[in-house]
Design a protein around this motif. Structure first.
Motif, short mmCIF file in Angstrom:
data_model
loop_
_atom_site.label_atom_id
_atom_site.label_comp_id
_atom_site.label_asym_id
_atom_site.label_seq_id
_atom_site.Cartn_x
_atom_site.Cartn_y
_atom_site.Cartn_z
N ILE A 137 0.45 -0.62 0.06
CA ILE A 137 0.11 -0.01 0.18
C ILE A 137 0.95 1.46 0.25
CG2 ILE A 137 -1.39 1.44 1.41
CD1 ILE A 137 -2.40 -1.57 1.73
N HIS A 138 1.46 0.85 0.59
CA HIS A 138 3.02 2.14 0.84
C HIS A 138 3.55 3.00 -0.77
CE1 HIS A 138 2.85 2.65 6.15
NE2 HIS A 138 1.66 3.02 4.64
N ASP A 139 4.04 1.63 -1.26
CA ASP A 139 4.35 1.78 -2.33
C ASP A 139 4.07 2.38 -2.93
OD1 ASP A 139 7.46 0.28 -1.90
OD2 ASP A 139 6.90 -1.55 -1.99
N VAL A 140 2.87 1.47 -3.18
CA VAL A 140 1.29 2.60 -4.11
C VAL A 140 1.55 4.23 -4.09
CG1 VAL A 140 -0.54 2.61 -5.30
CG2 VAL A 140 0.98 0.33 -4.51
N LEU A 141 0.52 4.37 -2.92
CA LEU A 141 0.52 5.64 -2.51
C LEU A 141 1.96 6.47 -2.25
CD1 LEU A 141 -2.33 4.53 -0.08
CD2 LEU A 141 -2.33 5.08 -1.71
N GLY A 142 3.27 6.31 -2.32
CA GLY A 142 4.19 6.53 -1.25
C GLY A 142 4.90 7.38 -2.92
N ALA A 143 4.78 6.77 -4.44
CA ALA A 143 4.37 6.81 -5.72
C ALA A 143 5.26 8.65 -6.03
CB ALA A 143 3.83 6.05 -6.50
N THR A 144 4.46 8.85 -5.56
CA THR A 144 4.89 10.57 -5.38
C THR A 144 5.53 11.77 -4.47
OG1 THR A 144 2.09 10.87 -4.89
CG2 THR A 144 2.86 11.05 -7.53
N ALA A 145 5.66 10.74 -3.76
CA ALA A 145 6.03 11.32 -2.00
C ALA A 145 7.39 12.42 -2.62
CB ALA A 145 6.52 10.01 -1.52
N THR A 146 6.84 13.20 -1.34
CA THR A 146 7.74 14.77 -1.37
C THR A 146 8.51 14.90 0.54
OG1 THR A 146 5.75 15.58 -1.09
CG2 THR A 146 6.16 15.44 -3.17
N SER A 147 9.41 15.73 0.16
CA SER A 147 10.32 16.29 1.04
C SER A 147 8.86 16.75 2.18
CB SER A 147 10.82 17.00 1.02
OG SER A 147 11.36 17.45 2.38
N SER A 148 9.10 15.67 3.88
CA SER A 148 7.58 16.40 4.54
C SER A 148 8.72 18.30 4.44
CB SER A 148 8.46 16.17 5.92
OG SER A 148 7.35 14.61 5.42
N GLY A 149 9.95 18.51 4.55
CA GLY A 149 10.41 20.04 4.55
C GLY A 149 10.66 20.03 5.59
N ALA A 150 11.46 20.97 5.50
CA ALA A 150 12.34 21.28 7.46
C ALA A 150 11.45 21.66 8.68
CB ALA A 150 13.48 22.40 7.17
N ALA A 151 10.58 21.76 8.44
CA ALA A 151 9.91 21.89 9.80
C ALA A 151 8.69 20.82 10.41
CB ALA A 151 8.86 23.16 9.87
N ALA A 152 8.64 19.79 9.21
CA ALA A 152 8.37 18.79 9.69
C ALA A 152 9.05 18.11 11.02
CB ALA A 152 8.20 17.57 8.48
N PRO A 153 10.09 17.94 11.89
CA PRO A 153 10.53 17.49 13.15
C PRO A 153 9.32 18.18 13.80
CG PRO A 153 12.35 17.47 11.27
CD PRO A 153 11.00 18.07 10.54
N ALA A 154 9.57 19.25 13.77
CA ALA A 154 9.26 20.28 15.16
C ALA A 154 7.87 20.26 15.09
CB ALA A 154 9.77 21.82 14.72
N ALA A 155 7.09 20.22 13.95
CA ALA A 155 5.38 19.81 13.51
C ALA A 155 4.97 18.53 14.17
CB ALA A 155 5.18 19.91 12.30
N ARG A 156 5.95 17.18 14.70
CA ARG A 156 5.96 16.33 14.34
C ARG A 156 5.77 16.64 16.17
NH1 ARG A 156 9.60 13.53 10.85
NH2 ARG A 156 8.83 13.74 8.62
N LEU A 157 7.03 17.00 16.55
CA LEU A 157 6.94 16.95 18.87
C LEU A 157 5.79 17.36 18.89
CD1 LEU A 157 9.07 16.34 20.34
CD2 LEU A 157 9.98 18.37 20.14
N THR A 158 5.55 18.73 17.98
CA THR A 158 4.54 19.76 18.58
C THR A 158 2.74 19.23 19.35
OG1 THR A 158 5.87 21.66 18.26
CG2 THR A 158 2.71 21.73 18.88
N ARG A 159 2.94 17.75 17.67
CA ARG A 159 1.51 16.98 17.59
C ARG A 159 1.53 16.11 18.36
NH1 ARG A 159 -0.66 13.71 12.20
NH2 ARG A 159 -2.20 12.31 13.40
N GLU A 181 12.09 14.67 18.11
CA GLU A 181 12.61 16.68 18.06
C GLU A 181 13.93 16.12 16.40
OE1 GLU A 181 13.73 20.14 20.43
OE2 GLU A 181 14.18 18.41 21.17
N GLY A 182 14.94 15.40 17.26
CA GLY A 182 15.46 14.83 16.09
C GLY A 182 16.07 13.94 14.98
N THR A 183 14.41 14.04 14.70
CA THR A 183 14.52 13.18 13.33
C THR A 183 15.11 13.64 12.04
OG1 THR A 183 12.27 13.72 12.90
CG2 THR A 183 13.29 11.24 13.90
N ALA A 184 14.84 13.43 11.00
CA ALA A 184 14.89 14.53 9.47
C ALA A 184 13.90 14.30 9.36
CB ALA A 184 15.77 13.24 8.85
N PRO A 185 13.44 15.82 7.58
CA PRO A 185 12.63 15.55 7.51
C PRO A 185 12.10 13.90 7.19
CG PRO A 185 13.44 17.87 7.69
CD PRO A 185 14.26 16.69 7.82
N GLY A 186 12.41 13.94 6.00
CA GLY A 186 12.07 13.17 5.10
C GLY A 186 11.36 12.84 4.00
#
Length: 400
Positions: A173-195, A233-238
């Motif tokens: 499922i992830h392979d199919v839906l991730g075919a058009t994956a994009t970078s989460s962006g530099a702000a993603a780690p902070a946003a994940r931590l806040t959530r 907090e220390g993870t990559a945007p991915g």
């Protein structure tokens, strides 16, 4: 008159008439049928099924409600089709899009999209009114079949093979839906931590540390939960893409295949119902789906202990093995391993456990025992508050 446009499976207008029923959208976005929530037996689901499947669905075809409480209204038509009628405007747009992509890729083991019905509203635009999928006779969700399997294991039965099967299926499922994956962006780690921080704060705020039970156990483990959450907090945007968003064993149906085995089907790609519509639409990391499924294995272990009527550490020993089998198959099944950042799993699991407990506190108190059990097992305590050992309640289990 029936306002479905032949060949287009779309209705038009502010108050279209479908199957003799008047549709409307309330000020709060609720989709109404003759001023009320849709229900099995009102003829709307049958009319929508006929719009998609044609005259093979008779004008007098049966309608039967499913017994699981949902955001949307799902009706079995003619014992052949499942018609999901949205409860709120735009609630199924995401699901229709993802199921279409999965079907186009020939993905096995997900609900088969027969078709969808749109609604062109002069003020609100165009949205999905209903999704029609194949009905699976005899199917149970994982809060039934998976729990039964764990109880059987604890009674000396065989180790189930489905954790590995589901790992491979989620990878596909992830392979199919991730075919058009994009970078989460530099702000993603902070946003994940806040959530995740917010999820834990909400759970703690609604739990009384002086109760000696769930509240005390949670507050005694807040440091451990917070430590796992801080790892985000220390993870990559991915990378990010439209994931399932609400992946747990309750979203996996098991149906007999006619040869003494089961077929497993992943359903309900609407996203996390606890999020706002805008947040459900956002892309996310594959690790969130993985973490949600892993947490649900722990919750199944808790429900199994309730079925047995006693606390039994062997249930969580099974969950440990099942987690390992799922992860091994998932890693091995991904053809695009860059989609999965395993460093996110620990923090996402802690967040999901807190979110499950807060959900139970708000909407389903009888479910508190399951995330309470998983938190108690997975996280080391302090002795800040007197607490009693976790034991399963005598009441019937209710899933999230």
């Amino acid at each position: 008159m029936n306002s479905i446009i032949s060949g287009d499976a779309t209705v038009d207008g502010v108050r279209p008439v479908v199957g003799g029923r008047v549709l409307s959208v309330g000020d709060d976005g609720a989709v109404l049928v003759d001023g009320r929530r849709a229900a099995a037996g009102d003829g709307l689901a049958r009319a929508l099924a006929r719009a998609v499947a044609g005259p093979e669905i008779g004008e007098d075809a049966s309608e039967r409600a499913i017994t699981v409480d949902q955001t949307n209204v799902s009706v079995i038509v003619d014992e052949r089709l499942m018609v999901k009628i949205v409860g709120r405007w735009s609630a199924a747009d995401r699901s229709a899009l993802l199921l279409d992509r999965l079907a186009a890729a020939g993905t096995e083991g997900v609900e088969r999209l027969v078709g969808s019905v749109g609604w062109r509203h002069p003020d609100l635009g165009t949205s999905t009114l209903a999704i029609v999928t194949d009905y699976l006779p005899g199917a149970d969700d994982g809060w039934t079949w998976a729990v039964a399997d764990v109880v059987a294991v604890l009674d000396g039965g065989p180790e189930p093979e489905w954790p590995a099967l589901l790992g491979a299926r989620v990878a596909r499922i992830h392979d199919v839906l991730g075919a058009t994956a994009t970078s989460s962006g530099a702000a993603a780690p902070a946003a994940r931590l806040t959530r995740a921080d917010d999820a834990l704060a909400r759970a703690l705020a609604s739990a009384d540390p002086a109760d000696g039970a769930t509240g005390a156990r949670l507050h005694n483990r807040r440091a451990s939960l917070a430590r796992d959450i801080r790892s985000l907090e220390g993870t990559a945007p991915g990378l990010e893409f439209p994931i399932h968003g609400d992946l747990h064993l309750g979203q996996v149906l098991a149906a007999p295949d006619g040869h003494g085995r089961r077929e497993y089907t992943v359903i309900d790609f609407d996203g996390d119902p606890q999020l706002s519509a805008d947040d459900r639409e956002r892309s996310d990391a594959a690790a969130r789906d993985v973490a949600h499924l892993l947490v649900s294995l722990d919750l199944v272990a808790a429900v199994a202990q309730r079925r047995l009527g006693r606390a039994d550490d062997r249930a969580f020993a099974w969950a440990d093995r099942a987690r390992g089998a799922f992860l091994e198959a998932y890693r091995g099944g991904l053809t695009r391993p860059e989609l999965f950042d395993e460093a996110l799993v620990r923090g996402f699991c802690a967040e999901q456990l807190a979110a499950e407990l807060h959900y139970a506190d708000r909407f389903l108190p009888v479910w508190r025992y399951a995330p309470d059990a998983a938190i108690t097992y997975r996280h080391s305590p302090t002795d800040d508050h007197p607490e009693t050992p976790w034991t399963p309640p005598p009441s019937a289990p209710t899933s999230s």
